[in-house]
Design an enzyme around this catalytic site. Structure first.
Site, PDB file in Angstrom:
ATOM      1  N   ARG A  86     109.969  68.693  35.558  1.00  0.00           N
ATOM      2  CA  ARG A  86     110.618  69.791  35.511  1.00  0.00           C
ATOM      3  C   ARG A  86     112.394  69.677  35.358  1.00  0.00           C
ATOM      4  O   ARG A  86     112.395  69.425  35.779  1.00  0.00           O
ATOM      5  CB  ARG A  86     110.411  71.038  36.208  1.00  0.00           C
ATOM      6  CG  ARG A  86     108.739  71.348  35.671  1.00  0.00           C
ATOM      7  CD  ARG A  86     108.438  72.123  36.614  1.00  0.00           C
ATOM      8  NE  ARG A  86     107.433  71.842  38.603  1.00  0.00           N
ATOM      9  CZ  ARG A  86     108.245  72.019  39.215  1.00  0.00           C
ATOM     10  NH1 ARG A  86     109.797  72.501  39.685  1.00  0.00           N
ATOM     11  NH2 ARG A  86     107.910  70.961  39.879  1.00  0.00           N
ATOM     12  N   TYR A 140     107.151  68.580  28.312  1.00  0.00           N
ATOM     13  CA  TYR A 140     106.766  67.862  29.304  1.00  0.00           C
ATOM     14  C   TYR A 140     106.358  69.654  29.958  1.00  0.00           C
ATOM     15  O   TYR A 140     107.038  70.733  30.458  1.00  0.00           O
ATOM     16  CB  TYR A 140     107.689  67.715  30.622  1.00  0.00           C
ATOM     17  CG  TYR A 140     107.205  67.876  31.405  1.00  0.00           C
ATOM     18  CD1 TYR A 140     106.003  66.058  31.442  1.00  0.00           C
ATOM     19  CD2 TYR A 140     107.391  68.934  32.271  1.00  0.00           C
ATOM     20  CE1 TYR A 140     105.899  66.309  33.251  1.00  0.00           C
ATOM     21  CE2 TYR A 140     106.764  68.619  33.487  1.00  0.00           C
ATOM     22  CZ  TYR A 140     105.847  67.331  34.403  1.00  0.00           C
ATOM     23  OH  TYR A 140     105.903  67.653  35.554  1.00  0.00           O
ATOM     24  N   LYS A 159     103.888  77.295  34.413  1.00  0.00           N
ATOM     25  CA  LYS A 159     104.493  77.664  36.062  1.00  0.00           C
ATOM     26  C   LYS A 159     105.700  79.479  35.770  1.00  0.00           C
ATOM     27  O   LYS A 159     106.163  79.607  35.889  1.00  0.00           O
ATOM     28  CB  LYS A 159     105.979  77.309  36.333  1.00  0.00           C
ATOM     29  CG  LYS A 159     105.176  75.820  36.636  1.00  0.00           C
ATOM     30  CD  LYS A 159     104.279  75.826  37.587  1.00  0.00           C
ATOM     31  CE  LYS A 159     104.004  74.834  38.171  1.00  0.00           C
ATOM     32  NZ  LYS A 159     102.658  73.946  38.931  1.00  0.00           N
ATOM     33  N   HIS A 213     102.281  79.513  44.225  1.00  0.00           N
ATOM     34  CA  HIS A 213     101.996  78.125  44.357  1.00  0.00           C
ATOM     35  C   HIS A 213     101.016  77.720  45.090  1.00  0.00           C
ATOM     36  O   HIS A 213     101.275  76.970  45.013  1.00  0.00           O
ATOM     37  CB  HIS A 213     103.173  77.558  44.152  1.00  0.00           C
ATOM     38  CG  HIS A 213     103.362  76.106  43.869  1.00  0.00           C
ATOM     39  ND1 HIS A 213     104.504  75.143  43.532  1.00  0.00           N
ATOM     40  CD2 HIS A 213     102.458  75.825  42.660  1.00  0.00           C
ATOM     41  CE1 HIS A 213     104.110  73.955  42.894  1.00  0.00           C
ATOM     42  NE2 HIS A 213     103.384  74.053  42.097  1.00  0.00           N
ATOM     43  N   SER A 260     105.673  70.544  44.379  1.00  0.00           N
ATOM     44  CA  SER A 260     104.866  69.883  43.391  1.00  0.00           C
ATOM     45  C   SER A 260     105.143  68.737  43.868  1.00  0.00           C
ATOM     46  O   SER A 260     105.876  68.245  44.994  1.00  0.00           O
ATOM     47  CB  SER A 260     105.333  69.728  42.126  1.00  0.00           C
ATOM     48  OG  SER A 260     105.795  71.825  41.927  1.00  0.00           O
ATOM     49  N   CYS A 290     102.740  67.142  46.434  1.00  0.00           N
ATOM     50  CA  CYS A 290     102.472  67.254  47.840  1.00  0.00           C
ATOM     51  C   CYS A 290     101.069  67.156  47.914  1.00  0.00           C
ATOM     52  O   CYS A 290     100.654  67.323  48.939  1.00  0.00           O
ATOM     53  CB  CYS A 290     103.104  67.888  48.942  1.00  0.00           C
ATOM     54  SG  CYS A 290     105.530  68.140  48.374  1.00  0.00           S
ATOM     55  N   ASP A 326      96.406  74.864  41.702  1.00  0.00           N
ATOM     56  CA  ASP A 326      98.080  74.603  41.819  1.00  0.00           C
ATOM     57  C   ASP A 326      98.773  75.936  41.869  1.00  0.00           C
ATOM     58  O   ASP A 326      99.185  76.527  42.533  1.00  0.00           O
ATOM     59  CB  ASP A 326      98.351  74.227  40.018  1.00  0.00           C
ATOM     60  CG  ASP A 326      99.772  74.306  39.750  1.00  0.00           C
ATOM     61  OD1 ASP A 326     101.305  73.925  41.093  1.00  0.00           O
ATOM     62  OD2 ASP A 326     100.798  74.416  39.021  1.00  0.00           O
ATOM     63  N   ARG A 340     100.799  62.398  34.247  1.00  0.00           N
ATOM     64  CA  ARG A 340      99.692  63.318  34.331  1.00  0.00           C
ATOM     65  C   ARG A 340      98.159  63.237  33.695  1.00  0.00           C
ATOM     66  O   ARG A 340      98.761  62.695  32.717  1.00  0.00           O
ATOM     67  CB  ARG A 340     100.448  64.936  33.940  1.00  0.00           C
ATOM     68  CG  ARG A 340     102.412  65.353  34.873  1.00  0.00           C
ATOM     69  CD  ARG A 340     101.394  65.757  35.738  1.00  0.00           C
ATOM     70  NE  ARG A 340     102.840  65.557  36.988  1.00  0.00           N
ATOM     71  CZ  ARG A 340     102.570  67.114  37.682  1.00  0.00           C
ATOM     72  NH1 ARG A 340     101.692  67.912  37.778  1.00  0.00           N
ATOM     73  NH2 ARG A 340     103.962  67.522  38.502  1.00  0.00           N
TER      74      ARG A 340
HETATM   75  O1  SAT Z   1     106.109  71.805  36.747  1.00  0.00           O
HETATM   76  S1  SAT Z   1     104.622  70.831  36.496  1.00  0.00           S
HETATM   77  O2  SAT Z   1     103.545  72.925  36.163  1.00  0.00           O
HETATM   78  O3  SAT Z   1     104.794  71.117  34.850  1.00  0.00           O
HETATM   79  C1  SAT Z   1     103.658  70.279  37.443  1.00  0.00           C
HETATM   80  C2  SAT Z   1     104.618  70.634  38.466  1.00  0.00           C
HETATM   81  O4  SAT Z   1     105.551  70.145  38.722  1.00  0.00           O
HETATM   82  O5  SAT Z   1     103.313  70.974  39.872  1.00  0.00           O
HETATM   83 MN    MN Z   2     102.961  72.467  40.745  1.00  0.00          MN
END
Ligand code: SAT
Ligand code: MN
Length: 580
Positions: free
Chosen positions: A70, A198, A207, A227, A249, A251, A276, A365
């Site tokens: 990101r 991405y 997101k 989140h 993210s 973690c 997520d 990923r």
């Molecule tokens: O932003 S993504 O959904 O690509 C992955 C993340 O950073 O949580």
């Molecule tokens: Mn995330």
């Protein structure tokens, strides 16, 4: 396929006029459609076939080397008033943003196919679910959206019934970082993204919609878009609890959501609702309920192995899209922490030698359907969502934050969430490993001023007397030699059990300045073999260091000026006073 929704027809026509695609494809979300996209991408080299014997229907996508995470500095919220987005967001005036984006989108799909992707975030028949339509010129995005969302015919039918949807326009453009922007227009329920393929920049349901736009809508409508993973814990006696946990993210949300009980915990069951994002609503009884708006996982690959996350390791052995991993001589995907094999090519497809460093990109990923997860809970499809017992915040902190503590009440819990700080990871471009404030793990994702967001969180205290308990955890404490002090992974269940027992009023705790902490005796540490001195350190509250931390939090709040809710300041003052 096309649609009876005039607004959607008009928007597709208008977009086609601007972007000049060679053809338009309305996605129906069928298996056949997915297969033909895969075939197309195998032809263009967008996807590479992995070993089909050991990894059936698994493919590798190599992204542009400049496009692997990101890009928070290129992500904007565009509102008439700058004050709406707060110091936590980059802002651009809508007129300026539209002019810029129209210029970049003009003719950008020449020779390409424009895909129209109707999708639904959340179970298709859930009152809490919301629809969107993403227009993209990337078949990779379509394939990922097929896995990550309920995409196609059924979503379009819902859009036609309801009439409303979030619009998301995406093009990979020329992938130049100079012409890369992720723009959000919450007043227009519109997202525009160009120049990146991405995940978080391009899969606009994730997101951009489910957090940035949804958090905006949630504030107006009285719910929360967060989140957070959602996990179900079942005791050997059959008692079930649902926990929602927010971590930045990379973690460990995916690992916690798929936790495998350690051998010491026979009879315990852990099931995944989401890894997520959680959308949280109060039901008519005042119970907070959560749905996972997604239907797949876009997870960090490195570090995944049978010890850290057997469920994830197994579920990505078939029907998975890998992005930016390395490849072995047997044409199997490979990543750091997988096994003792050595890869032959790195994530860019170059020959790999040991001296080259990591072979997989640290933010490589997997994209995989949630149903492939051995610990998948069918309640992830329940339109009513699951009742949440506890909300857990956490970050990656070498020092200071104890293994676990409980907030005194909801208001204090909002302060605990607002105070989250974490070391940065490879999920976003920029320096890795520096501690930054990441309130509620939403720093990159809250679509409006954090001060208003905290006020919104605080407002729940008046709406229900059955709110979840709020906790903070830290799996990442290190000793002076840099070793992790807590084993983590499956053993985190011991911490979750204390959390559940606190919710049920059957576990003891020590009353401290920062909240309630367990004594080692209050947790089940049987067979863990952890040194009592280490356990004491994990559960200690260092008053001096905390005073400093509070100063830092106070200074951070200063950045939000007079908009900071007084109740948050009061909570901070209370902790300060208790520290003496
Ligand atoms: O932003 S993504 O959904 O690509 C992955 C993340 O950073 O949580
Ligand atoms: Mn995330």
């Amino acid at each position: 396929m096309t649609t009876t929704n005039q607004a959607l027809l008009d928007w597709v026509a208008e977009t086609a006029k601007l972007t000049q695609p060679e053809r338009i494809h309305w996605c129906d979300g069928s298996e056949g459609e997915y297969q033909s996209l895969v075939k197309l991408m195998l032809g263009t080299g967008d996807l590479l076939e992995l070993n089909q014997k050991s990894y059936p229907r698994c493919y590798l996508h190599r992204s542009d080397p400049s496009d692997v995470a990101r890009v928070e500095h290129l992500t904007f919220i565009c509102t008439p008033e700058k004050a709406e987005v707060g110091p936590n967001n980059h802002w651009m005036a809508p007129a300026e943003a539209h002019q810029k984006m129209n210029g970049l989108f003009a003719g950008c799909m020449r020779g390409r196919t424009l895909y129209v992707i109707p999708y639904c975030m959340g179970p298709i028949d859930s009152p809490y679910a919301r629809c969107g339509v993403e227009i993209t010129d990337s078949p990779y995005v379509v394939a990922n959206m097929k896995i990550m969302t309920r995409m196609g015919k059924q979503a379009l039918e819902r859009i036609e019934r309801e009439g409303s949807f979030v619009r998301g326009l995406h093009s990979t453009g020329d992938l130049s970082p100079d012409r890369r922007f992720i723009m959000h227009f919450p007043h227009e329920t519109l997202i525009q993204s160009i120049g990146s393929g991405y995940g978080g920049n391009a899969l606009l349901g994730k997101k951009c919609h489910a957090l940035r736009i949804a958090s905006w809508q949630a504030r107006q409508e009285g719910w929360l878009a967060e989140h957070m993973l959602i996990v179900e814990i079942e005791s050997p006696q059959g008692e079930r609890h649902y926990l929602a946990a927010a971590f930045p993210s990379a973690c460990g949300k995916t690992n916690l959501a798929m936790l495998i009980p350690p051998a010491s915990h026979a009879g315990w069951k852990v099931r995944t609702i989401g890894d997520d994002i959680a959308w949280l609503h109060l039901d008519k009884h005042g119970q907070l309920r959560a749905i996972n708006p997604e239907s797949g996982y876009f997870g960090v690959v490195p570090g995944t192995n049978p010890k850290t996350n057997r469920n994830a390791f197994d579920m990505i052995t078939h029907d998975t899209i890998f992005t930016n991993v390395a490849v072995t001589a047997d044409n199997e995907p490979w990543w750091e922490g997988k096994d003792k094999q050595a890869p032959v090519t790195d994530w860019r497809g170059r020959p790999w030698h040991k001296a080259d460093g990591p072979a997989a990109h640290p933010n490589s990923r997997f994209t995989v359907a949630a149903r492939q997860n051995p610990s998948y809970s069918s309640l992830a499809d329940d339109p009513a969502g699951v009742p949440i017992s506890a909300i857990i915040f956490g970050g990656r902190r070498r020092e200071l934050a104890p293994l676990v503590y409980q907030a005194r009440d909801w208001r204090h819990g909002v302060l605990v969430g607002a105070s989250v700080a974490s070391e940065t990871t490879a999920a976003a471009t920029g320096q890795v490993g520096v501690v930054r404030r990441d309130p509620m793990a939403m720093k990159p994702f809250c679509g409006y001023d954090f001060a208003d967001y905290w006020a919104h969180w605080l407002s729940f205290a008046d709406k229900s007397d059955k709110l979840p308990q709020i906790f903070h955890v830290n799996w990442f404490r290190q000793d002076k030699d840099g070793h992790f002090m807590w084993p983590g992974f499956g053993e985190n269940l011991r911490v979750l059990r204390w959390i559940i027992d606190r919710c049920e009023d059957r576990a003891a705790a020590r009353d401290t300045a920062i909240g309630f902490l367990p004594q080692p005796a209050d947790m089940d540490l049987d067979g863990l073999g952890i040194d009592p001195a280490v356990m004491d350190a994990l559960l200690a509250v260092d008053a001096g260091a905390w005073k400093q931390e509070l100063e830092g939090i106070s200074t951070y709040f200063d950045g939000y000026g007079s908009k900071i809710p007084p109740a948050l300041r009061e909570e901070l003052a209370r902790v300060k006073q208790r520290l003496g």
